[in-house]
Design an enzyme around this catalytic site. Structure first.
Site, mmCIF file in Angstrom:
data_model
loop_
_atom_site.group_PDB
_atom_site.id
_atom_site.type_symbol
_atom_site.label_atom_id
_atom_site.label_comp_id
_atom_site.label_asym_id
_atom_site.label_seq_id
_atom_site.Cartn_x
_atom_site.Cartn_y
_atom_site.Cartn_z
ATOM 1 N N ASP A 1 -18.712 3.214 -7.122
ATOM 2 C CA ASP A 1 -18.829 4.664 -6.982
ATOM 3 C C ASP A 1 -18.656 5.301 -8.347
ATOM 4 O OD1 ASP A 1 -18.932 7.214 -5.634
ATOM 5 O OD2 ASP A 1 -16.791 7.376 -6.013
ATOM 6 N N GLU B 1 -24.630 4.090 -6.245
ATOM 7 C CA GLU B 1 -25.188 5.353 -5.770
ATOM 8 C C GLU B 1 -26.550 5.554 -6.396
ATOM 9 O OE1 GLU B 1 -21.788 8.619 -5.702
ATOM 10 O OE2 GLU B 1 -21.966 7.578 -7.590
ATOM 11 N N CYS C 1 -14.754 7.523 6.400
ATOM 12 C CA CYS C 1 -13.668 6.549 6.344
ATOM 13 C C CYS C 1 -14.283 5.149 6.306
ATOM 14 C CB CYS C 1 -12.762 6.681 7.559
ATOM 15 S SG CYS C 1 -11.528 5.369 7.671
ATOM 16 N N CYS D 1 -12.787 3.078 9.639
ATOM 17 C CA CYS D 1 -13.219 3.321 11.018
ATOM 18 C C CYS D 1 -14.567 4.024 11.119
ATOM 19 C CB CYS D 1 -12.159 4.122 11.780
ATOM 20 S SG CYS D 1 -12.080 5.860 11.302
ATOM 21 N N CYS E 1 -7.695 9.175 6.170
ATOM 22 C CA CYS E 1 -8.534 9.386 7.350
ATOM 23 C C CYS E 1 -7.784 10.201 8.403
ATOM 24 C CB CYS E 1 -8.971 8.045 7.926
ATOM 25 S SG CYS E 1 -9.999 8.219 9.395
ATOM 26 N N CYS F 1 -7.884 7.565 11.799
ATOM 27 C CA CYS F 1 -7.109 6.321 11.898
ATOM 28 C C CYS F 1 -5.963 6.238 10.901
ATOM 29 C CB CYS F 1 -8.031 5.107 11.753
ATOM 30 S SG CYS F 1 -8.586 4.819 10.056
ATOM 31 N N ASP G 1 -12.144 7.455 -4.595
ATOM 32 C CA ASP G 1 -13.330 6.815 -5.174
ATOM 33 C C ASP G 1 -13.493 5.390 -4.661
ATOM 34 O OD1 ASP G 1 -13.888 9.106 -6.621
ATOM 35 O OD2 ASP G 1 -12.697 8.469 -8.344
HETATM 36 ZN ZN LIG Z 1 -10.515 6.022 9.657
#
Ligand SMILES: [Zn+2]
Length: 397
Positions: free
Chosen positions: A184, A268, A332, A335, A351, A354, A361
């Site tokens: 990233d 990216e 995330c 999840c 997140c 979760c 990053d």
């Molecule tokens: Zn999550």
């Protein structure tokens, strides 16, 4: 590119000027042909057609025929490459434009494959082969890197000649471990890997930056055309060159390391619209210290990141995948939940579903590594997850 001062004899200078004129002529001819082209129209002539036109033009035009065909064909090839770069969203480049006499003086020679295109004749003098002009001396100010693929001869506005050698690095063999890494282009760091590593692109030290600012103030005060102004400009140029060298060195080492360690490298997709994504702060993520970060990011984007990706594409040829960066910073990686509130700050991701927490990053890099939101080149641009096994992408490990 490493640049050296070229020292042509007076007779050679005349020939080099001719080469520059011819290269500019064919380039501008190509620009003119493409100027009338726009999407939907019949294509402008491609490189091969242009080469045939060049042959005809040489037959009709003694001035052109007297010059080197190699130099003129290379001018066309450079133009074709510039057009490719212009149409490649991965390397945003401007449309090739007119070259002016006195401003864009230069031409390129492709090395014939052996080292005898460049040779060292004494401690401080080297020679480079130029069609029709023969061996031209240059100042051997540092070692010429091995594996020179092409070189560009150019004259600056002060009438000084230079030669720059382009080296395309040899490909690095894939490790064959089936592993993919995501990188990233970071906000808090230069780049973050999905492994959790944070990469720092070296810049000027704090002390050097202070010196640079002082020099720039001096430059503003110095009288135009004065010796003092010349000296200050030279000192600024040297500082900037030092910074560039550091970035280049970093990109070389980092790209070799990544190409050796991973079979697939996902980055990216660098698009202009996306460039300012981070520092300006998205609606959900208003950046703090925006001004400083904007400056910092621009610098990194301009040289460090672009160079790293280009070098990766050279060294891990066919193993680099471009991922559309949409939502990679809000998603995330544990999840899959997309929520702008999960991005707590520039550096922290937590997140909301979760509770998974990581460096923001690194979380984005993990999404990139997973290959979410891949755009196939020339595809329909629709975002979709891609679940391909890395080893299936490799023709030969
Ligand atoms: Zn999550």
């Amino acid at each position: 590119m490493s640049r050296y001062r070229l020292l042509p004899a007076p007779a050679q200078q005349a020939l080099l000027r001719d080469h520059c004129g011819h290269a500019r002529y064919v380039w501008n001819l190509a620009v003119e042909q493409h100027a009338h082209w726009h999407p939907g129209r019949k294509g402008a002539p491609g490189y091969l057609e242009q080469c045939r036109q060049l042959t005809r033009a040489r037959a009709e035009n003694p001035w052109l025929a007297a010059g080197s065909q190699t130099v003129q064909q290379q001018g066309l090839r450079d133009f074709a490459r510039a057009m490719t770069a212009f149409f490649d969203p991965g390397h945003p480049a401007g449309r090739p434009s007119w070259r002016k006499a006195g401003r864009d003086e230069g031409f390129r020679i492709v090395a014939r494959g052996q080292q005898w295109d460049v040779r060292r004749v004494s401690r401080h003098v080297g020679q480079v082969w130029v069609p029709k002009a023969g061996w031209v001396r240059f100042r051997w100010s540092r070692d010429v890197p091995p594996g020179v693929k092409s070189y560009r001869v150019a004259m600056d506005r002060a009438g000084r000649w230079h030669v720059a050698f382009a080296v395309i690095p040899d490909p690095v063999p894939a490790p064959g471990n089936g592993q993919a890494v995501g990188i990233d282009r970071g906000v808090a760091v230069a780049a973050a890997l999905s492994t959790g590593e944070l990469l720092h692109c070296p810049a000027l030290t704090a002390r050097e930056r202070i010196r640079l600012r002082r020099l720039q103030r001096k430059l503003d005060r110095a009288t135009r055309g004065s010796n003092r102004r010349g000296r200050v400009r030279h000192a600024i140029a040297r500082l900037r060159a030092r910074e560039t060298d550091r970035r280049k060195d970093w990109a070389e080492k980092t790209s070799t390391d990544l190409a050796r360690r991973f079979d697939v490298i996902r980055v990216e997709d660098l698009q202009i619209t996306n460039m300012t994504r981070s520092a300006r702060g998205t609606r959900d993520d208003p950046g703090r210290n925006v001004r400083q970060k904007a400056g910092l990011n621009r610098g990194i984007l301009r040289s460090g990141w672009g160079l790293l990706v280009r070098r990766l594409e050279d060294k891990a040829s066919g193993r680099v995948e471009k991922i559309r960066p949409a939502l990679t910073s809000q998603r995330c990686s544990a999840c899959g939940r997309v929520d702008q509130d999960s991005r707590q700050s520039q550096a922290v991701f937590r997140c909301t579903a979760c509770g998974f927490a990581d460096h923001a990053d690194v979380n984005a890099a993990r999404n990139i590594a997973a290959g979410h939101a891949v755009i196939a080149r020339g595809g329909d641009g629709v975002t979709r997850p891609v679940n391909r096994e890395p080893h299936l992408l490799l023709q030969s490990a």
